[in-house]
Design a protein around this motif. Structure first.
Motif, short mmCIF file in Angstrom:
data_model
loop_
_atom_site.label_atom_id
_atom_site.label_comp_id
_atom_site.label_asym_id
_atom_site.label_seq_id
_atom_site.Cartn_x
_atom_site.Cartn_y
_atom_site.Cartn_z
N PRO A 152 9.32 11.14 -0.29
CA PRO A 152 9.30 11.43 -1.73
C PRO A 152 8.69 10.27 -2.51
CG PRO A 152 11.39 12.13 -0.79
CD PRO A 152 10.66 11.38 0.30
N ALA A 153 7.75 10.59 -3.39
CA ALA A 153 6.95 9.56 -4.03
C ALA A 153 7.78 8.55 -4.81
CB ALA A 153 5.91 10.21 -4.94
N ALA A 154 8.77 9.03 -5.58
CA ALA A 154 9.57 8.12 -6.39
C ALA A 154 10.41 7.19 -5.52
CB ALA A 154 10.46 8.91 -7.34
N VAL A 155 10.91 7.70 -4.40
CA VAL A 155 11.70 6.87 -3.49
C VAL A 155 10.84 5.77 -2.88
CG1 VAL A 155 13.02 6.88 -1.33
CG2 VAL A 155 13.28 8.76 -2.97
N ALA A 156 9.64 6.15 -2.43
CA ALA A 156 8.75 5.17 -1.82
C ALA A 156 8.31 4.11 -2.84
CB ALA A 156 7.53 5.87 -1.22
N ILE A 216 0.83 -1.21 0.00
CA ILE A 216 0.00 0.00 0.00
C ILE A 216 0.86 1.25 0.00
CG2 ILE A 216 -1.64 1.34 1.37
CD1 ILE A 216 -2.85 -1.28 2.32
N LEU A 217 0.51 2.21 -0.84
CA LEU A 217 1.13 3.53 -0.87
C LEU A 217 0.02 4.56 -0.75
CD1 LEU A 217 3.61 2.91 -3.84
CD2 LEU A 217 4.24 3.21 -1.43
N VAL A 218 0.09 5.38 0.30
CA VAL A 218 -0.91 6.41 0.54
C VAL A 218 -0.38 7.74 0.02
CG1 VAL A 218 -2.32 7.62 2.24
CG2 VAL A 218 -1.76 5.20 2.56
N ALA A 219 -1.15 8.39 -0.85
CA ALA A 219 -0.74 9.68 -1.41
C ALA A 219 -0.95 10.77 -0.36
CB ALA A 219 -1.55 9.99 -2.66
N THR A 220 0.12 11.22 0.25
CA THR A 220 0.01 12.19 1.35
C THR A 220 0.24 13.62 0.91
OG1 THR A 220 2.30 11.60 1.92
CG2 THR A 220 0.55 10.56 3.19
N GLU A 221 0.83 13.82 -0.27
CA GLU A 221 0.96 15.18 -0.82
C GLU A 221 0.89 15.08 -2.35
OE1 GLU A 221 3.96 19.04 -1.14
OE2 GLU A 221 4.34 17.50 0.38
N VAL A 222 -0.08 15.80 -2.94
CA VAL A 222 -0.27 15.73 -4.38
C VAL A 222 -0.57 17.12 -4.94
CG1 VAL A 222 -1.25 13.41 -4.18
CG2 VAL A 222 -2.77 15.37 -4.33
N ASP A 223 -0.33 17.26 -6.24
CA ASP A 223 -0.85 18.37 -7.03
C ASP A 223 -1.85 17.73 -7.99
OD1 ASP A 223 -1.39 20.40 -8.82
OD2 ASP A 223 0.66 21.15 -8.89
N ALA A 224 -3.09 17.61 -7.53
CA ALA A 224 -4.07 16.80 -8.26
C ALA A 224 -4.35 17.32 -9.65
CB ALA A 224 -5.37 16.72 -7.45
N ASN A 273 10.15 12.85 -11.75
CA ASN A 273 10.60 14.24 -11.89
C ASN A 273 11.87 14.49 -11.09
OD1 ASN A 273 8.27 14.83 -13.48
ND2 ASN A 273 7.07 14.93 -11.58
N GLU A 274 12.54 15.59 -11.37
CA GLU A 274 13.81 15.90 -10.72
C GLU A 274 13.69 16.00 -9.22
OE1 GLU A 274 15.67 19.30 -12.42
OE2 GLU A 274 15.95 18.39 -14.41
N ASP A 275 12.52 16.43 -8.73
CA ASP A 275 12.34 16.56 -7.28
C ASP A 275 11.86 15.26 -6.64
OD1 ASP A 275 9.76 16.43 -8.22
OD2 ASP A 275 9.07 18.28 -7.28
N ARG A 276 11.94 14.15 -7.40
CA ARG A 276 11.57 12.81 -6.93
C ARG A 276 10.06 12.67 -6.73
NH1 ARG A 276 15.57 11.44 -2.07
NH2 ARG A 276 14.77 13.45 -1.36
N SER A 277 9.32 13.54 -7.35
CA SER A 277 7.87 13.35 -7.42
C SER A 277 7.56 12.49 -8.65
CB SER A 277 7.15 14.70 -7.52
OG SER A 277 7.49 15.37 -8.73
N LEU A 278 6.31 12.06 -8.78
CA LEU A 278 5.88 11.23 -9.90
C LEU A 278 4.76 11.93 -10.66
CD1 LEU A 278 5.66 7.73 -8.15
CD2 LEU A 278 7.45 8.51 -9.71
#
Length: 379
Positions: free
Chosen positions: A235-239, A215-223, A278-283
């Motif tokens: 960081p989403a990509a790390v997780a 399970i991965l819970v999205a705790t911070e998003v730009d919907a 992304n460069e900031d390790r977001s997806l």
């Protein structure tokens, strides 16, 4: 040119399909028109990259009038199976088929666009309800990033009319996608076609990924931009990389297609595919994810088996299949190519008279999703 044809029938929807690989758009449409004729009740046309869309649009209007729907594609599905180039089309006739199309846009203000189209949609729905069964075909700009809101708002407006459709593509260049209407290809726009038929049909949805217990819970998003910044506060990509057991530097398109994320809603799992790290390790995602959404890691199961089982079940329900209007995610084709299955899957689709295109996303009723095949099969 490859063509398959079935005779017109008063009790069933008869279908013919054709593909052209001529490089000149007007000549390609003329070749298709010569194969399909000009007497069908509805034409569907899907155009791969490399064509002058103004030329193609004018030719479609000339040959088929106002009885055609279509869009740009990331490859087509037709008599050749999977086909990355050319123009592919189908002609549907008989079975009491009637179709009416309206445009919805601009999609950068989706809620307002659907609201303004409300009276036209209500009129079409009332007409549809007078006789026979029906459904709606949704074709939409695949770069609008608003398909989630569009499908949900349309479902609220159309009520019990089922929706099936796909997002226009451009062979992964992500530069320009458009839908066809009345002689023109339009960006930032969707078309909604309400179809009525006396002949039997079935809507279907299938995917070959099942949710795991991870399970991965999205705790911070730009919907609105479809970006997940954090899973479980990290960081989403790390997780995500840790969840699939890979180093961050090693995850990419193959990882994403093999292990998409699944959202449970309405008792079903809906795939949310990853586009890029992304460069900031977001997806960046191909579908909307909201803060607090609980996503499960997916894994592939029975690619060919699930396809065959679903089509066999639909065929048994209908007695036989005359055509399958098909919207199949480009990520599915890429995964099949990666695993050396694309020719076999394409041959299976051609055998079952599938006609459609490789999409940037799929719509089924009020949901937008990825890595899924959605379709309407005609008996």
């Amino acid at each position: 040119m490859v063509t398959t044809t079935l005779p017109r029938s008063g009790q069933h929807i008869a279908a013919a399909s054709a593909a052209s690989h001529l490089s000149d758009g007007a000549a390609a449409v003329a070749e298709i028109a010569a194969a399909l004729g000009s007497r069908a009740d509805l034409y569907t046309v899907f155009v791969s990259t490399g064509y002058d869309l103004e030329v193609v649009g004018t030719a479609l209007k000339q040959h088929f009038g106002d009885r055609v729907i279509g869009c740009t594609s990331s490859g087509n599905i037709g008599p050749n199976g999977y086909d990355r180039t050319g123009i592919c089309a189908a002609a549907l006739a008989g079975g009491g088929l009637r179709a009416r199309t309206i445009t919805v846009g601009p999609l950068d203000d989706t809620a307002t666009a659907v609201e303004e189209a409300g009276s036209a949609l209500a009129g079409l729905r009332a007409e549809l309800a007078e006789d026979g069964e029906g459904f709606a075909v949704l074709l939409t700009d695949g770069l609008s990033r608003n398909e989630d809101l569009l499908a949900a708002n349309l479902m609220a407006t159309l009520g019990d009319v089922p929706i099936v459709g796909g997002s226009a593509g451009d062979d992964l260049t992500f530069a320009y996608t458009a839908v066809y209407h009345d002689g023109k290809f339009l960006a930032n726009t969707a078309t909604v076609t309400l179809v009525r038929a006396d002949a039997p049909f079935r809507l279907l949805r299938l995917q070959h990924h099942d949710p795991t217990d991870t399970i991965l819970v999205a705790t911070e998003v730009d919907a609105d931009r479809r970006i997940i910044r954090e899973f479980n506060g990290r960081p989403a990509a790390v997780a995500y990389a840790e969840a699939v057991g890979a180093d961050l530097a090693d995850i990419g398109p193959t990882t994403f297609s093999t292990h998409p994320l699944l959202l449970n809603a309405g008792g079903s799992s809906w795939i949310r595919s990853i586009a890029t790290v992304n460069e900031d390790r977001s997806l960046s995602m191909f579908a909307r994810v909201d803060t607090g959404d609980v996503l499960r890691l997916g894994h592939p199961v029975g690619m060919l088996q699930k396809l065959a089982e679903r089509f066999d079940a639909v065929s048994a329900e209908l007695g036989s299949i005359s055509a399958v209007l098909t919207f199949d995610c480009i990520l599915r084709r890429l995964e099949f190519e990666e695993r050396g299955l694309a020719d076999e899957v394409g041959a299976f689709l051609a055998k079952h008279r599938a006609i459609g295109f490789s999409t940037y996303g799929e719509q089924f009723n009020g949901m937008h999703m990825n890595q899924t095949l959605v379709a309407v099969a005609f008996g």
